[in-house]
Scaffold this active site. Structure first.
Site, PDB file in Angstrom:
ATOM      1  N   PRO A  61       0.815  -1.221   0.000  1.00  0.00           N
ATOM      2  CA  PRO A  61       0.000   0.000   0.000  1.00  0.00           C
ATOM      3  C   PRO A  61       0.848   1.270   0.000  1.00  0.00           C
ATOM      4  CG  PRO A  61      -0.049  -1.056   2.150  1.00  0.00           C
ATOM      5  CD  PRO A  61       0.628  -2.006   1.216  1.00  0.00           C
ATOM      6  N   HIS A  62       0.434   2.230  -0.789  1.00  0.00           N
ATOM      7  CA  HIS A  62       1.084   3.541  -0.820  1.00  0.00           C
ATOM      8  C   HIS A  62       0.060   4.555  -1.303  1.00  0.00           C
ATOM      9  CE1 HIS A  62       1.730   1.452  -4.636  1.00  0.00           C
ATOM     10  NE2 HIS A  62       1.795   2.612  -5.231  1.00  0.00           N
ATOM     11  N   GLY A  63       0.363   5.815  -1.109  1.00  0.00           N
ATOM     12  CA  GLY A  63      -0.580   6.878  -1.431  1.00  0.00           C
ATOM     13  C   GLY A  63      -0.668   7.164  -2.915  1.00  0.00           C
TER      14      GLY A  63
END
Length: 143
Positions: A61-63
């Site tokens: 997960p990352h922005g």
């Protein structure tokens, strides 16, 4: 550039929901001084657009690109859920949260992808008993 410390690695015997895993990834990155607390919303936005499931039991997960201002420094969070996480229908054991300043996240992503594309490496990561052992196995990613 050191993006990972032993304090940013956790091993859980149980499982978690995807939402709880995103929150934990964010909490670790916030504690590391890498992101603002609102980064969890950026991770949620990314998942709504495209799943960060990578195969081999890994989610990263990352922005979104629009939320770069929430990133203060490059860092990773590494959490292994031995009970698993249902990642929008895919089975995940490792949740590696990524915060990368500028283009640094691309280099970090490629290092992680290389590590998790090797079945023997994944087996070693899954067998590691302590955060210290995981940290040693992830040394290449740390740059």
């Amino acid at each position: 550039m050191s993006v990972l410390s032993i304090g940013q690695i956790r091993i859980h015997a149980g499982g978690a929901t995807q939402e709880a895993a995103l929150q934990e990834a964010t909490d670790i990155l916030v504690s590391a001084g890498a992101v603002a607390p609102a980064y969890v919303d950026a991770m949620r936005q990314r998942e709504e657009t495209v799943s960060t499931y990578m195969g081999n039991g890994l989610a990263i997960p990352h922005g979104t690109n629009e939320t770069k201002e929430l990133i203060l420094d490059s860092a990773l969070s590494v959490v292994r859920y031995d009970g698993g996480v249902d990642w929008a229908g895919d089975p995940v054991t490792f949740v590696i949260g990524i915060a990368g300043r500028g283009e640094e996240h691309l280099e970090i992503l490629s290092q992680i992808a290389i590590l998790f594309s090797d079945d023997d490496d994944v087996e070693r990561l899954t067998a590691a008993q302590t955060p210290e052992e995981l940290y040693a196995l992830l040394a290449d990613v740390n740059g």
